[in-house]
Design an enzyme around this catalytic site. Sequence first.
Site, PDB file in Angstrom:
ATOM      1  N   PHE A   1      19.324 -30.386  17.365  1.00 56.30           N
ATOM      2  CA  PHE A   1      18.981 -31.759  17.009  1.00 56.30           C
ATOM      3  C   PHE A   1      19.607 -32.750  17.984  1.00 56.30           C
ATOM      4  O   PHE A   1      20.522 -32.421  18.741  1.00 56.30           O
ATOM      5  CB  PHE A   1      19.460 -32.088  15.585  1.00 56.30           C
ATOM      6  CG  PHE A   1      20.952 -31.964  15.381  1.00 56.30           C
ATOM      7  CD1 PHE A   1      21.819 -32.967  15.807  1.00 56.30           C
ATOM      8  CD2 PHE A   1      21.497 -30.846  14.756  1.00 56.30           C
ATOM      9  CE1 PHE A   1      23.190 -32.857  15.628  1.00 56.30           C
ATOM     10  CE2 PHE A   1      22.870 -30.731  14.573  1.00 56.30           C
ATOM     11  CZ  PHE A   1      23.722 -31.740  15.003  1.00 56.30           C
TER      12      PHE A   1
ATOM     13  N   HIS B   1      31.750 -23.904  13.215  1.00 55.89           N
ATOM     14  CA  HIS B   1      30.826 -24.612  14.116  1.00 55.89           C
ATOM     15  C   HIS B   1      29.898 -25.559  13.379  1.00 55.89           C
ATOM     16  O   HIS B   1      29.103 -26.266  13.996  1.00 55.89           O
ATOM     17  CB  HIS B   1      30.000 -23.610  14.917  1.00 55.89           C
ATOM     18  CG  HIS B   1      28.752 -23.098  14.246  1.00 55.89           C
ATOM     19  ND1 HIS B   1      28.734 -22.588  12.968  1.00 55.89           N
ATOM     20  CD2 HIS B   1      27.472 -23.029  14.694  1.00 55.89           C
ATOM     21  CE1 HIS B   1      27.498 -22.218  12.662  1.00 55.89           C
ATOM     22  NE2 HIS B   1      26.718 -22.483  13.678  1.00 55.89           N
TER      23      HIS B   1
ATOM     24  N   HIS C   1      22.814 -31.112  19.804  1.00 55.03           N
ATOM     25  CA  HIS C   1      23.108 -29.690  19.581  1.00 55.03           C
ATOM     26  C   HIS C   1      22.016 -28.864  20.252  1.00 55.03           C
ATOM     27  O   HIS C   1      20.853 -28.967  19.893  1.00 55.03           O
ATOM     28  CB  HIS C   1      23.118 -29.421  18.064  1.00 55.03           C
ATOM     29  CG  HIS C   1      23.202 -27.977  17.679  1.00 55.03           C
ATOM     30  ND1 HIS C   1      22.679 -27.483  16.501  1.00 55.03           N
ATOM     31  CD2 HIS C   1      23.756 -26.905  18.307  1.00 55.03           C
ATOM     32  CE1 HIS C   1      22.904 -26.190  16.422  1.00 55.03           C
ATOM     33  NE2 HIS C   1      23.559 -25.815  17.511  1.00 55.03           N
TER      34      HIS C   1
ATOM     35  N   GLY D   1      27.222 -31.351  10.038  1.00 49.51           N
ATOM     36  CA  GLY D   1      26.622 -30.942   8.776  1.00 49.51           C
ATOM     37  C   GLY D   1      25.135 -30.705   8.997  1.00 49.51           C
ATOM     38  O   GLY D   1      24.708 -30.361  10.098  1.00 49.51           O
TER      39      GLY D   1
ATOM     40  N   GLU E   1      21.037 -36.794  17.542  1.00 51.09           N
ATOM     41  CA  GLU E   1      21.289 -37.765  16.475  1.00 51.09           C
ATOM     42  C   GLU E   1      21.945 -39.044  16.989  1.00 51.09           C
ATOM     43  O   GLU E   1      22.720 -39.029  17.952  1.00 51.09           O
ATOM     44  CB  GLU E   1      22.195 -37.156  15.392  1.00 51.09           C
ATOM     45  CG  GLU E   1      21.480 -36.129  14.543  1.00 51.09           C
ATOM     46  CD  GLU E   1      22.314 -35.592  13.398  1.00 51.09           C
ATOM     47  OE1 GLU E   1      21.708 -35.000  12.486  1.00 51.09           O
ATOM     48  OE2 GLU E   1      23.552 -35.759  13.399  1.00 51.09           O
TER      49      GLU E   1
END
Length: 397
Positions: free
Chosen positions: A164, A326, A180, A303, A166
């Site tokens: 992702f 992680h 990520h 998260g 963000e």
Amino acid sequence: MSYVEVPGAKVPIRMWTDPASVEDVAMQQLRNVATLPWIKGLAVMPDVHFGKGATVGSVIAMHGAVCPAAVGVDIGCGMSAVKTSLTANDLPGDLSGLRSKIEQAIPVGRGMHDDPVDPSGLYGLAAGGWDDFWGRFDGVAEAVKFRQERATKQMGTLGSGNHFIEFCLDESGSVWLMLHSGSRNIGKELADFHIGRAQGLPHNQGLVDRELAVFLADTEPMREYRNDLFWAQEYAKHNRAVMMALFQNVVRKEFKKAKVTFEPVISCHHNYVAEERYDGMDLLVTRKGAIRAGSGDYGIIPGSMGTGSYIVKGLGNEKSFNSASHGAGRKMSRNAAKKRFSTKDLADQTRGVECRKDSGVVDEIPGAYKPIEKVIDQQRDLVEVVAKLKQVICVKG
């Protein structure tokens, strides 16, 4: 919590979670890893769950051997994050346009750039070593050489699954950029090639699980694997650096009047091998779904796509081989999540986040993951929290 020790065949299994909370198939994988003749230690993070060969969320320390399946197929996968000078007050009420600009700048899913990205033209990206890095592609396994063009065009791309990009706010209202990703298709193909090769070696024929096949020190297969492994880990690091530079460029253009500045980028692998020394012994430490958390090391523990993430600093706990989790870790498989949750559930659980809310990402729904706050709490002896982030935009492949 501190760790709980569970007996293992060759080494005890140190667990930073309640063993009773770990699914049976994952516990069996941990017991299998503890039977390996070369193992010197096994640490289990609170985000532990079933994986291919070895559990995600495990740290495997071996002497003179490395297991390619325990590294995983996304070699060098990890996180990058950077704090900006922007605050929540600088953001527009409608974030959909900003999300679109990010998706236009960084290919997602199976996408790639039309032409390889030129690092010299990117903000804040040091181009040093680029030619040397690509020059070493000539030394990787012959089996993947035909993928060179794709590898160059996928440099600076996201991929899919749990990867992702963000746009986040910390508790003081500062804006952070976070992403990520890993070594894309070239890392997967190198991993698949070497996993298959290891499984055919004679010394691996008596193992309890063929997925735990290893390469042994001072052999040609090990030398070749280490060469390709470290190259792929470097590819993943470059991939995140290029993406972050592209991301920063979008932000600088969108918030031109604010004259955005950026703090140093924090970056960490969480699927990789490192050469480290413990108790006077040189070990090959495989972190599969775990970050290095040596004393003072900055790390990122995300998260799910609707919950918080944490910037942390390592406490240097050698019992965990200087490691921490992680992420939140899955509590159900992708298939189980698709069966259990609907797009309405996804919309409910990602309310307030500008992101995809369609059936293609239902398997990434927050409800499929463990509560990140509990995961953080279980490793207070491994890391200290530096910042808590909450995403307002989440880009998925």
